[in-house]
Design a protein around this motif. Structure first.
Motif, PDB file in Angstrom:
ATOM      1  N   LEU A  26      36.121  49.076  29.761  1.00 59.76           N
ATOM      2  CA  LEU A  26      35.339  49.963  30.592  1.00 59.76           C
ATOM      3  C   LEU A  26      33.581  48.808  30.219  1.00 59.76           C
ATOM      4  O   LEU A  26      33.360  48.852  30.999  1.00 59.76           O
ATOM      5  CB  LEU A  26      34.506  50.029  29.312  1.00 59.76           C
ATOM      6  N   LEU A  27      33.913  48.018  29.310  1.00 60.33           N
ATOM      7  CA  LEU A  27      32.582  46.659  29.660  1.00 60.33           C
ATOM      8  C   LEU A  27      33.595  45.728  30.608  1.00 60.33           C
ATOM      9  O   LEU A  27      32.595  45.358  31.424  1.00 60.33           O
ATOM     10  CB  LEU A  27      32.365  46.350  28.428  1.00 60.33           C
ATOM     11  N   ARG A  28      34.629  45.424  31.014  1.00 63.87           N
ATOM     12  CA  ARG A  28      34.682  44.353  31.959  1.00 63.87           C
ATOM     13  C   ARG A  28      34.186  44.926  33.361  1.00 63.87           C
ATOM     14  O   ARG A  28      34.367  44.251  33.961  1.00 63.87           O
ATOM     15  CB  ARG A  28      36.152  44.293  31.808  1.00 63.87           C
ATOM     16  N   VAL A  29      35.023  46.265  33.048  1.00 66.46           N
ATOM     17  CA  VAL A  29      34.962  47.512  34.453  1.00 66.46           C
ATOM     18  C   VAL A  29      33.082  47.122  34.879  1.00 66.46           C
ATOM     19  O   VAL A  29      33.199  46.918  36.047  1.00 66.46           O
ATOM     20  CB  VAL A  29      35.335  48.464  34.765  1.00 66.46           C
ATOM     21  N   SER A  30      32.055  47.410  33.334  1.00 71.83           N
ATOM     22  CA  SER A  30      30.846  47.697  33.426  1.00 71.83           C
ATOM     23  C   SER A  30      30.099  46.664  34.145  1.00 71.83           C
ATOM     24  O   SER A  30      29.895  46.459  35.760  1.00 71.83           O
ATOM     25  CB  SER A  30      30.482  48.330  32.920  1.00 71.83           C
ATOM     26  N   ALA A  32      32.297  44.042  35.941  1.00 74.23           N
ATOM     27  CA  ALA A  32      32.575  43.560  37.290  1.00 74.23           C
ATOM     28  C   ALA A  32      31.317  44.242  38.662  1.00 74.23           C
ATOM     29  O   ALA A  32      30.827  44.016  39.243  1.00 74.23           O
ATOM     30  CB  ALA A  32      33.741  43.626  37.860  1.00 74.23           C
ATOM     31  N   ALA A  33      31.212  46.021  37.814  1.00 75.62           N
ATOM     32  CA  ALA A  33      30.232  46.520  38.998  1.00 75.62           C
ATOM     33  C   ALA A  33      28.992  46.505  39.107  1.00 75.62           C
ATOM     34  O   ALA A  33      28.091  46.115  39.982  1.00 75.62           O
ATOM     35  CB  ALA A  33      30.220  47.857  38.343  1.00 75.62           C
ATOM     36  N   ALA A  34      28.672  45.799  37.548  1.00 79.61           N
ATOM     37  CA  ALA A  34      27.000  45.382  37.901  1.00 79.61           C
ATOM     38  C   ALA A  34      26.961  44.108  38.484  1.00 79.61           C
ATOM     39  O   ALA A  34      25.900  44.114  39.077  1.00 79.61           O
ATOM     40  CB  ALA A  34      26.793  44.998  35.788  1.00 79.61           C
ATOM     41  N   TRP A  36      28.435  43.299  41.316  1.00 77.43           N
ATOM     42  CA  TRP A  36      28.219  43.876  42.983  1.00 77.43           C
ATOM     43  C   TRP A  36      27.408  45.170  43.259  1.00 77.43           C
ATOM     44  O   TRP A  36      26.486  43.965  43.997  1.00 77.43           O
ATOM     45  CB  TRP A  36      29.467  44.578  43.063  1.00 77.43           C
ATOM     46  N   VAL A  37      26.519  44.984  42.179  1.00 76.98           N
ATOM     47  CA  VAL A  37      25.611  45.609  42.409  1.00 76.98           C
ATOM     48  C   VAL A  37      24.182  44.511  42.500  1.00 76.98           C
ATOM     49  O   VAL A  37      23.389  44.678  44.063  1.00 76.98           O
ATOM     50  CB  VAL A  37      25.368  46.958  41.656  1.00 76.98           C
ATOM     51  N   LEU A  38      23.963  43.292  42.186  1.00 74.27           N
ATOM     52  CA  LEU A  38      23.497  42.598  41.776  1.00 74.27           C
ATOM     53  C   LEU A  38      23.692  42.142  43.089  1.00 74.27           C
ATOM     54  O   LEU A  38      22.868  41.072  43.942  1.00 74.27           O
ATOM     55  CB  LEU A  38      23.762  41.463  41.080  1.00 74.27           C
ATOM     56  N   TRP A  39      24.666  41.379  43.884  1.00 70.43           N
ATOM     57  CA  TRP A  39      24.901  40.985  44.555  1.00 70.43           C
ATOM     58  C   TRP A  39      24.336  41.692  46.175  1.00 70.43           C
ATOM     59  O   TRP A  39      23.902  40.828  46.909  1.00 70.43           O
ATOM     60  CB  TRP A  39      26.503  39.862  45.344  1.00 70.43           C
ATOM     61  N   LEU A  40      25.065  42.967  46.475  1.00 74.90           N
ATOM     62  CA  LEU A  40      24.800  43.438  47.373  1.00 74.90           C
ATOM     63  C   LEU A  40      22.620  43.934  46.999  1.00 74.90           C
ATOM     64  O   LEU A  40      22.336  43.047  48.248  1.00 74.90           O
ATOM     65  CB  LEU A  40      25.233  44.919  47.250  1.00 74.90           C
ATOM     66  N   LEU A  41      21.961  43.506  46.790  1.00 75.28           N
ATOM     67  CA  LEU A  41      20.743  43.438  46.051  1.00 75.28           C
ATOM     68  C   LEU A  41      20.495  42.888  46.709  1.00 75.28           C
ATOM     69  O   LEU A  41      19.240  42.403  47.136  1.00 75.28           O
ATOM     70  CB  LEU A  41      20.547  43.949  44.942  1.00 75.28           C
ATOM     71  N   VAL A  42      20.903  41.233  46.183  1.00 78.29           N
ATOM     72  CA  VAL A  42      21.016  39.973  46.777  1.00 78.29           C
ATOM     73  C   VAL A  42      20.603  39.934  48.201  1.00 78.29           C
ATOM     74  O   VAL A  42      20.167  39.505  49.082  1.00 78.29           O
ATOM     75  CB  VAL A  42      20.783  38.781  45.699  1.00 78.29           C
ATOM     76  N   LEU A  43      21.900  40.549  49.138  1.00 76.01           N
ATOM     77  CA  LEU A  43      22.113  40.797  50.388  1.00 76.01           C
ATOM     78  C   LEU A  43      21.199  41.353  50.702  1.00 76.01           C
ATOM     79  O   LEU A  43      20.414  40.875  52.134  1.00 76.01           O
ATOM     80  CB  LEU A  43      23.075  41.124  50.469  1.00 76.01           C
ATOM     81  N   ALA A  44      20.286  42.761  50.560  1.00 73.44           N
ATOM     82  CA  ALA A  44      20.023  43.442  50.574  1.00 73.44           C
ATOM     83  C   ALA A  44      18.161  42.769  51.327  1.00 73.44           C
ATOM     84  O   ALA A  44      17.058  42.268  51.998  1.00 73.44           O
ATOM     85  CB  ALA A  44      19.659  44.418  50.277  1.00 73.44           C
ATOM     86  N   TRP A  45      17.894  41.944  50.600  1.00 72.42           N
ATOM     87  CA  TRP A  45      16.693  40.977  50.020  1.00 72.42           C
ATOM     88  C   TRP A  45      16.698  40.594  50.991  1.00 72.42           C
ATOM     89  O   TRP A  45      15.200  39.961  51.554  1.00 72.42           O
ATOM     90  CB  TRP A  45      16.801  41.075  48.422  1.00 72.42           C
TER      91      TRP A  45
END
Length: 81
Positions: A26-30, A32-34, A36-45
């Motif tokens: 669960l920690l590893r999946v969380s 990895a998801a965090a 991906w979300v961070l990279w998507l946020l950087v891309l959006a900015w």
């Protein structure tokens, strides 16, 4: 005369060969998801910054050229002659 302070730990140190437990799935999946979300946020900015740069670098200096077409289109959409 120098006085030396000695701090004595109440817990004994861990032996050098004792390993820490591996992170849970669960920690590893969380994590990895965090990531991906961070990279998507950087891309959006970055996309937002690029759009702002295009707006201010290309459209704003030429607003007088676009004004008649924009006024005509706005009047057409609003139904004002």
């Amino acid at each position: 005369m120098l006085l030396a302070r000695v701090i004595i730990s109440l817990t004994p140190p861990l032996p050098m060969n004792e390993l820490t437990p591996a992170p849970s799935r669960l920690l590893r999946v969380s994590a990895a998801a965090a990531q991906w979300v961070l990279w998507l946020l950087v891309l959006a900015w970055l996309v937002l910054g690029l759009a702002w740069g295009v707006l201010h670098g290309w459209i704003v200096p030429r607003i007088d050229e676009f004004r008649p077409a924009l006024e005509a289109r706005a009047s057409q959409l609003l139904g004002v002659p």
